[in-house]
Design a protein around this motif. Structure first.
Motif, PDB file in Angstrom:
ATOM      1  N   LEU A 175       0.848  -1.337   0.058  1.00  0.00           N
ATOM      2  CA  LEU A 175       0.055  -0.103   0.149  1.00  0.00           C
ATOM      3  C   LEU A 175       0.882   1.353  -0.184  1.00  0.00           C
ATOM      4  N   LYS A 176       0.652   2.075  -0.856  1.00  0.00           N
ATOM      5  CA  LYS A 176       1.213   3.335  -1.044  1.00  0.00           C
ATOM      6  C   LYS A 176       0.670   4.512  -0.409  1.00  0.00           C
ATOM      7  N   LEU A 177       1.152   5.319   0.615  1.00  0.00           N
ATOM      8  CA  LEU A 177       0.534   6.461   1.173  1.00  0.00           C
ATOM      9  C   LEU A 177       1.260   7.796   0.968  1.00  0.00           C
ATOM     10  N   TRP A 178       0.533   8.682   1.144  1.00  0.00           N
ATOM     11  CA  TRP A 178       0.876  10.178   0.784  1.00  0.00           C
ATOM     12  C   TRP A 178       0.028  10.981   2.042  1.00  0.00           C
ATOM     13  N   ALA A 179       0.580  12.071   2.502  1.00  0.00           N
ATOM     14  CA  ALA A 179       0.029  12.865   3.692  1.00  0.00           C
ATOM     15  C   ALA A 179       0.031  14.257   3.513  1.00  0.00           C
ATOM     16  N   SER A 180      -0.891  14.937   4.042  1.00  0.00           N
ATOM     17  CA  SER A 180      -0.751  16.453   3.984  1.00  0.00           C
ATOM     18  C   SER A 180      -1.633  16.933   5.309  1.00  0.00           C
ATOM     19  N   PRO A 181      -1.248  18.054   5.727  1.00  0.00           N
ATOM     20  CA  PRO A 181      -1.911  18.763   7.063  1.00  0.00           C
ATOM     21  C   PRO A 181      -3.347  19.562   6.556  1.00  0.00           C
ATOM     22  N   TRP A 182      -3.983  19.619   7.447  1.00  0.00           N
ATOM     23  CA  TRP A 182      -5.281  20.378   7.368  1.00  0.00           C
ATOM     24  C   TRP A 182      -4.982  21.693   8.164  1.00  0.00           C
ATOM     25  N   SER A 183      -4.143  21.479   9.312  1.00  0.00           N
ATOM     26  CA  SER A 183      -3.851  22.758   9.896  1.00  0.00           C
ATOM     27  C   SER A 183      -2.522  22.459  10.520  1.00  0.00           C
ATOM     28  N   PRO A 184      -1.455  23.368  10.745  1.00  0.00           N
ATOM     29  CA  PRO A 184      -0.343  23.326  11.432  1.00  0.00           C
ATOM     30  C   PRO A 184      -0.758  23.433  12.942  1.00  0.00           C
ATOM     31  N   PRO A 185       0.505  23.184  13.749  1.00  0.00           N
ATOM     32  CA  PRO A 185       0.070  23.412  15.263  1.00  0.00           C
ATOM     33  C   PRO A 185      -0.254  25.092  15.166  1.00  0.00           C
ATOM     34  N   THR A 186      -1.141  25.326  16.129  1.00  0.00           N
ATOM     35  CA  THR A 186      -2.047  26.560  16.392  1.00  0.00           C
ATOM     36  C   THR A 186      -0.913  27.845  16.506  1.00  0.00           C
ATOM     37  N   TRP A 187       0.158  27.396  16.995  1.00  0.00           N
ATOM     38  CA  TRP A 187       1.221  28.475  17.771  1.00  0.00           C
ATOM     39  C   TRP A 187       2.145  28.916  16.173  1.00  0.00           C
ATOM     40  N   MET A 188       2.029  28.180  15.283  1.00  0.00           N
ATOM     41  CA  MET A 188       2.422  28.582  13.863  1.00  0.00           C
ATOM     42  C   MET A 188       1.601  29.394  13.156  1.00  0.00           C
ATOM     43  N   LYS A 189       0.551  29.832  13.533  1.00  0.00           N
ATOM     44  CA  LYS A 189      -0.718  30.504  12.636  1.00  0.00           C
ATOM     45  C   LYS A 189      -0.913  31.929  13.263  1.00  0.00           C
ATOM     46  N   GLN A 190      -1.244  32.794  12.365  1.00  0.00           N
ATOM     47  CA  GLN A 190      -1.511  34.163  12.573  1.00  0.00           C
ATOM     48  C   GLN A 190      -2.552  34.273  13.533  1.00  0.00           C
ATOM     49  N   ASN A 191      -3.442  33.326  13.557  1.00  0.00           N
ATOM     50  CA  ASN A 191      -4.843  33.464  14.465  1.00  0.00           C
ATOM     51  C   ASN A 191      -4.661  32.643  15.773  1.00  0.00           C
ATOM     52  N   GLY A 192      -3.743  31.668  15.848  1.00  0.00           N
ATOM     53  CA  GLY A 192      -3.453  30.793  16.848  1.00  0.00           C
ATOM     54  C   GLY A 192      -4.634  29.851  17.168  1.00  0.00           C
ATOM     55  N   HIS A 193      -5.335  29.645  16.089  1.00  0.00           N
ATOM     56  CA  HIS A 193      -6.599  28.586  16.198  1.00  0.00           C
ATOM     57  C   HIS A 193      -6.529  27.535  15.030  1.00  0.00           C
TER      58      HIS A 193
END
Length: 492
Positions: A175-193
């Motif tokens: 089985l071949k797998l690829w991955a992606s995030p929906w959100s980074p950790p909140t502290w890496m975002k401008q809005n913290g959420h």
């Protein structure tokens, strides 16, 4: 032959040759003399009778009258090579499947993943952290300022995602797998959420404050080198952590739907912001032997992709692109400009939770459109959900199968059968081949498998039986009467 588009001149020549009776010179002088040998496998699905082998087999003959055919298969005109079919591993999916008795769950996983058994899923997706079908929102490191990723913790995935994938691997070790995030950790975002916009009125509140609301077309990831470096390391820790668990990640994409502000885990980026981040991510992925695809692109605007490719430091790492939803309108332009770039359809539209025949017909339309546009992989969204398919943020969505959480029984949905009409028969390494409509019948796809067999998938969308005559350049003429409102696969 070209990987995309159609051979316009040769198609016109063939039409003219058919009309004038001179098609033999186009196909080859000895084509009509080739004897028709071998049976044709045929499977048909209707709303009330899915996946049946019709009692009356197709007839196989030779060309006698070139005006008495509906479709001609042009085997020498080949397009993209198919890498596979799949779906996404989500926490809620495994939560639902755990309600099945172990024997039933094993049977379901075999039907989903075992080669030759059912869907033959071989190329699947998983989220990096939470998505909208996680049990709750999370990332692998919520320790603010931990740029060295000392507190990176993958143990949450050991509860649901890792067992789900291992169950699939038992059926399909390759089985071949690829991955992606929906959100980074909140502290890496401008809005913290995790979210970008407030919940819809009918959905549970997500706690987003007015000052935290984000917007499409803005970089909601903090645009600083130390954050880029930390986030690239976060991806690497994810890949290495899964490898330690015996699960190889073959590719990553930097962000799911990077231009959509959502009430669930999401993060908007501009193309320029992604172009700044991709070199950091590319260097880390190169070190661990993982490919980097651009995506996922959910807009029908190829300029968003071209803006990133215009930056040489980003372009050098991009091996392909993931496209979903309205992004299908961008594929033809991207493919024409970059014919050697691999294109994954990365997520099928999710539906409304009704899992009905109407949407299954739409599923076919989506598969046909993406594959005709040049996608080399096609991925469904939810493998399984509880009955109703309601996400953790309140949107009912479709799935290949649903589980009654009270009784532990499951239902195979119409989308499953339509998807199976392609994925069961079209093998990795197959090439899509061109088709020429003689009588106006164009609701089909055709592929040539690595073993030389031709797979034709046809939708009869009429409310009455429809005769279909398929001519092949070897001199064969395959004829069958398709049931009313049916999906059909013929293997020649």
């Amino acid at each position: 032959m070209a990987k995309t588009g159609t051979q316009t001149i040769s198609r016109r020549a063939l039409l003219k040759a058919v009309a004038t009776g001179g098609v033999m010179s186009t196909l080859g002088a000895g084509a009509a003399a080739v004897a028709a040998t071998g049976a044709v496998e045929w499977v048909s699905s209707t709303r009330g009778a899915p996946w049946r082998r019709p009692a009356r087999a197709p007839t196989v003959g030779t060309f006698e009258n070139f005006l008495k055919m509906d479709v001609m298969l042009l085997e020498d005109t080949r397009f993209q090579t198919i890498e596979g079919f799949g779906a996404c591993f989500n926490e809620v999916g495994w939560l639902a499947l755990q309600r099945l008795p172990s024997a039933a769950r094993d049977a379901v996983m075999r039907e989903l993943f075992a080669p030759g058994a059912g869907l033959n899923l071989n190329l699947c997706r998983l989220p990096i952290g939470a998505n909208d079908f996680a049990r709750s929102w999370y990332s692998y490191n919520e320790t603010a300022g931990d740029f060295a990723m000392d507190h990176f913790d993958l143990s949450r995935d050991d509860q649901m995602q890792v067992p789900f994938i291992r169950a699939a691997q038992r059926q399909r070790p390759d089985l071949k797998l690829w991955a992606s995030p929906w959100s980074p950790p909140t502290w890496m975002k401008q809005n913290g959420h995790y979210a970008m916009v407030p919940s819809f009125p009918w959905a549970p509140p997500n706690g987003l404050k007015p000052q935290q609301v984000g917007a499409s077309g803005k970089d909601m990831f903090i645009q600083e080198a130390r954050y880029f470096e930390a986030y690239a390391l976060y991806f690497r820790k994810f890949v290495e952590g899964y490898a330690q668990r015996g699960i190889k990640i073959s590719a990553v994409m930097p962000q799911n739907e990077f231009n959509s502000a959502q009430p669930f885990p999401s993060c908007c980026w501009t193309p320029e912001g992604l172009a700044r981040f991709i070199p950091y991510l590319g260097r880390q992925m190169d070190d661990v032997g993982v490919e980097l695809f651009f995506g996922t692109l959910e807009r029908g605007d190829p300029a968003m992709f071209e803006a990133v490719l215009a930056q040489p430091e980003a372009a050098r790492y991009i091996k392909g692109i993931g496209v979903q939803w309205a992004g299908r309108r961008a594929i033809p332009f991207i493919h024409q400009a970059h014919p050697d770039l691999r294109v994954y359809q990365s997520e099928q539209e999710c539906g409304d939770g009704k899992n009905d025949w109407r949407f299954a017909r739409y599923t076919w339309t989506l598969m046909k459109d993406f594959l005709r546009a040049g996608a080399s992989a096609y991925l469904y969204w939810n493998i399984a959900t509880p009955n109703g398919g309601v996400s953790t943020w309140g949107w009912a969505q479709n799935a290949l199968l649903c589980v009654d959480m009270a009784t532990g029984r499951h239902t195979v949905n119409p989308d499953f059968h339509v998807f199976k009409h392609l994925s069961h028969y079209v093998r990795p390494g197959a090439q899509r081949i061109d088709t020429l409509s003689i009588s106006g019948f164009e609701n089909l796809l055709a592929f040539r498998n690595p073993d030389g067999r031709i797979v034709v998938i046809v939708h009869n969308d009429m409310n009455e039986p429809q005769p279909l005559r398929i001519a092949i350049g070897t001199g064969k003429l395959v004829s069958a009467t398709l049931p009313a409102d049916s999906f059909n696969t013929l293997v020649i």
